[in-house]
Write a protein that holds these residues in place. Structure first.
Motif: not given
Length: 218
Positions: A169-197
């Motif tokens: 309750k009252d906790v913020p939740h930040f949401f991303v899509n794949y493009e956001d992930v790539k931009n946020l982690f531009c200083d990392f080599r992305l070894n694996s990105v999985r989209h889990i449901d």
């Protein structure tokens, strides 16, 4: 200013928060085989992953915004006779030196902020990781109905505030899509990105969607 809000652990008695997630077994084994020693459990909660990594022989540091959670972890580590350096602190400003850790593990944690906060947390992860250090973490997906349905008030274009009764309750939740992930982690080599449901568990429909991100500091 970035927003940081802690879980209300006193209202949470679900045993799942005491059992390590399945990914933690994989990463603890892989990182051990790579010779990694120093791990940061970022947003440790009650300590389920800190205890696992400590039992696997890692030099474990753990941090959480909740005093209750950190106290629980310290007591648990004492009972298990393992060493964990547990600290109350904010993931937006980590109290560790540059290049301190071989790896960072953060499960369902760093989304508990706003857009500015998420960027700052990822920059802090990069800062405290050693060169070629690795990170595994999860982030909330914009494909989840929690974000798209408009049920919760928005803090910014990527962030909603949970208003339901319970530990979030009252906790913020930040949401991303794949493009956001790539931009946020531009200083990392992305070894694996999985989209889990996580559609269904314990006889309940969940429809919880997350990105599971494994990267290496460039």
């Amino acid at each position: 200013m970035p927003v940081s809000r802690q879980w209300n652990w006193k209202s949470q008695d679900d045993l799942c928060w005491l059992i390590p997630c399945e990914e933690s077994y994989y990463y603890s084994e892989m990182w051990a085989q790579k010779g990694f020693k120093k791990v940061l459990d970022l947003g440790c909660g009650l300590g389920r992953h800190s205890i696992l990594f400590a039992k696997k022989g890692f030099d474990v540091s753990a941090i959480d915004l909740s005093c209750d959670a950190v106290a629980h972890l310290k007591s648990w580590a004492e009972r298990e006779k393992v060493t964990v350096s547990a600290t109350v602190g904010d993931m937006i400003n980590l109290p560790y030196e540059d290049n301190s850790f071989d790896c960072v593990f953060s499960y369902h944690v760093i989304s508990h902020t706003d857009t500015v906060g998420a960027k700052k947390i990822i920059s802090e992860i990069k800062r405290v990781l050693k060169p070629k250090g690795e990170v595994f973490l999860t982030m909330c997906s914009k494909d989840e109905v929690t974000f798209s349905a408009g049920k919760y008030p928005k803090l910014d274009e990527n962030t909603v505030i949970f208003t339901d009764e319970g530990p979030e309750k009252d906790v913020p939740h930040f949401f991303v899509n794949y493009e956001d992930v790539k931009n946020l982690f531009c200083d990392f080599r992305l070894n694996s990105v999985r989209h889990i449901d996580d559609h269904y568990t314990d006889y309940q429909i969940l429809n919880k969607k997350h990105y599971f991100i494994y990267g290496t500091k460039k």
